[in-house]
Write an enzyme that holds these catalytic residues in place. Structure first.
Site, PDB file in Angstrom:
ATOM      1  N   PHE A 141       0.865  -1.182   0.000  1.00  0.00           N
ATOM      2  CA  PHE A 141       0.000   0.000   0.000  1.00  0.00           C
ATOM      3  C   PHE A 141       0.894   1.222   0.000  1.00  0.00           C
ATOM      4  CE2 PHE A 141      -2.310   3.549   1.680  1.00  0.00           C
ATOM      5  CZ  PHE A 141      -3.490   3.474   0.975  1.00  0.00           C
ATOM      6  N   ASP A 226       9.458   2.879   1.758  1.00  0.00           N
ATOM      7  CA  ASP A 226       8.261   3.636   2.109  1.00  0.00           C
ATOM      8  C   ASP A 226       7.989   3.440   3.593  1.00  0.00           C
ATOM      9  OD1 ASP A 226       5.807   4.734   2.601  1.00  0.00           O
ATOM     10  OD2 ASP A 226       4.795   3.840   0.875  1.00  0.00           O
ATOM     11  N   LYS A 255       2.440  10.587   7.374  1.00  0.00           N
ATOM     12  CA  LYS A 255       1.612  10.302   8.546  1.00  0.00           C
ATOM     13  C   LYS A 255       2.121  11.013   9.810  1.00  0.00           C
ATOM     14  CE  LYS A 255      -1.018   6.437   6.872  1.00  0.00           C
ATOM     15  NZ  LYS A 255      -0.590   5.529   5.833  1.00  0.00           N
TER      16      LYS A 255
HETATM   17  C1  PLP Z   1      -0.786   5.715   4.365  1.00  0.00           C
HETATM   18  C2  PLP Z   1       0.336   5.301   3.493  1.00  0.00           C
HETATM   19  C3  PLP Z   1       0.637   5.999   2.324  1.00  0.00           C
HETATM   20  C4  PLP Z   1      -0.233   7.121   1.790  1.00  0.00           C
HETATM   21  O1  PLP Z   1      -0.339   8.185   2.653  1.00  0.00           O
HETATM   22  P1  PLP Z   1      -1.522   9.282   2.428  1.00  0.00           P
HETATM   23  O2  PLP Z   1      -1.157  10.380   3.372  1.00  0.00           O
HETATM   24  O3  PLP Z   1      -2.802   8.597   2.783  1.00  0.00           O
HETATM   25  O4  PLP Z   1      -1.476   9.668   1.012  1.00  0.00           O
HETATM   26  C5  PLP Z   1       1.760   5.631   1.607  1.00  0.00           C
HETATM   27  N1  PLP Z   1       2.532   4.603   2.013  1.00  0.00           N
HETATM   28  C6  PLP Z   1       2.260   3.897   3.128  1.00  0.00           C
HETATM   29  C7  PLP Z   1       3.163   2.780   3.530  1.00  0.00           C
HETATM   30  C8  PLP Z   1       1.141   4.203   3.901  1.00  0.00           C
HETATM   31  O5  PLP Z   1       0.847   3.481   4.980  1.00  0.00           O
END
Ligand code: PLP
Length: 404
Positions: A141, A226, A255
């Site tokens: 994700f 990520d 986040k």
């Molecule tokens: C939540 C998340 C995203 C996307 O972040 P948004 O602020 O919702 O766009 C990208 N990568 C990972 C691993 C995430 O958990």
């Protein structure tokens, strides 16, 4: 031309239905707790998918936001602002890297990472124009933009949104040999989560991240980690990759970086990588705005202090041991690290078992969220106390056991 509104139906909801929230309406939050519009209290065990690692309305973070609100909130990058350079310098120093590219949402950090990796591939690695490829993992994700959902393996996330951006090769997560085999002459980067959050807190096998690192070194490509959800404290460490003894070339953060107050994300790398972006080639109206940077600086200060990371490391085993005891008693499997766990509910006859458990937890005063049907993800704020965590585990254990 005038566009007239279509006929209204009695059931029309002003909120688009791209979410199906649990039946609770929050009006107030403080630390690990929220209160709904009727005054009922709930312990928040989701913490905004880790955006609220420091809890709701952490006093140091709201104070920083209030101070900045009264000074200046937005200049756009057409002009400098006095929070941008300190924020970038402080975050870079915290992570031992040279350069920070500030954006807003996590998806934007990922998009920026993809652009940087491609441009680096053309300018530094010498890949022919338009040929760059990036290896990604199944079950990942990385956000909701069209490019990102295009390489998602989750049918719900992709179906109906094509055509998609080419240039991605998807390999099974946790399989270093498959990843190595997918790297070709045009590959510029590997982009993975060090722990797959949305997939249900999937921790890769020991040695996987180190094997990804060597595969990237042998091929001379970038390892892009990520850490939007895994980073900044969730695992008890600043970076989940580094906790496994591995350095990535590019870290994507989001986040928790905005302290649960503002959207703030970043690409963090050394100058040799980020300098492929020159003026005019990438940007964002809100990226690096002074309000977000002021909050981000307060977040960096909290992280540098280390107390909350320490707490996640101390409470992690409490969470892990509590959940381990539920396996075979309503839980099919549990996984996790730090204050972060995925629980596969023994589904029984119902495919939406996760949702049912979340609704039962809600009635007992705990906010949790299911993911992918029968999985529950726990990511409590790092400010949670041991007693609060034990109370949550007790409630969850009883609910699961009653289903078994
Ligand atoms: C939540 C998340 C995203 C996307 O972040 P948004 O602020 O919702 O766009 C990208 N990568 C990972 C691993 C995430 O958990």
């Amino acid at each position: 031309m005038t566009i007239t509104a279509g006929p209204r139906t009695a059931t029309a909801d002003p909120v688009a239905h791209n979410y199906n929230p649990l039946p609770v309406v929050v009006a107030h939050g403080e630390g690990a707790w929220v209160r709904d519009v009727e005054g009922r209290r709930y312990l928040d065990l989701l913490a905004g998918y880790s955006a609220l690692n420091f809890g709701h309305c952490h006093p140091a973070l709201t104070a920083a936001a209030h101070r900045q609100l009264d000074r200046v909130t937005l200049t756009a990058r057409a002009f400098g602002n006095d929070q941008l350079e300190p924020f970038c310098a402080e975050l870079a120093a915290l992570l031992g890297r040279e350069t920070v590219l500030p954006m807003n949402t996590g998806a934007e950090a990922v998009e920026s990472g993809i652009k940087v990796a491609r441009k680096w591939g053309y300018e530094v690695k010498g890949v022919l124009p338009g040929q760059a490829r990036i290896v990604v993992a199944a079950g990942s994700f990385h956000g909701r933009t069209t490019t990102i959902v295009g390489f998602s393996t989750d049918p719900e996330a992709r179906e109906g949104f094509g055509p998609f951006t080419p240039g991605f090769d998807v390999v099974p997560y946790g399989d270093a040999e498959a990843l190595r085999a997918a790297i070709g002459p045009d590959t510029v980067a590997v982009l993975i989560e060090p722990i797959q959050g949305e997939a249900g807190v999937v921790v890769p096998p020991a040695g996987y991240l180190a094997a990804v690192r060597s595969a990237c070194d042998e091929a001379g490509i970038l390892f892009v980690s990520d850490e939007v959800q895994a980073g900044l404290g969730r695992t008890g460490h600043l970076l989940a990759t580094r906790a496994a003894g591995v350095e990535a070339d590019v870290y994507l953060l989001g986040k928790a970086l905005g302290g649960g107050i503002v959207p703030l994300s970043a690409v963090v790398a050394d100058a040799a990588v980020l300098e492929v972006l020159r003026p005019g080639q990438h940007g964002s109206t809100f990226g690096g705005n002074p309000l977000a940077c002021a909050v981000g600086r307060a977040v960096v200060t909290l992280l540098a202090d280390g107390t909350l990371l320490e707490r996640a490391r101390t409470l992690g085993p409490v969470l892990g041991e509590g959940l381990a005891g539920m396996v075979g008693h309503g839980a099919a499997a549990v996984r996790g690290t730090g204050l972060w766990a995925g629980i596969d509910v023994a589904p029984g006859s119902r495919p939406d078992a996760g949702r049912e458990v979340c609704e039962q937890m809600l009635r007992r005063g705990f906010l949790v969220k299911d993911t992918h049907g029968a999985t529950i993800r726990l990511s409590p704020p790092l400010v949670i106390t041991e007693d609060e965590l034990r109370a949550a585990l007790d409630a969850l254990g009883r609910i699961l056991a009653a289903r078994a």
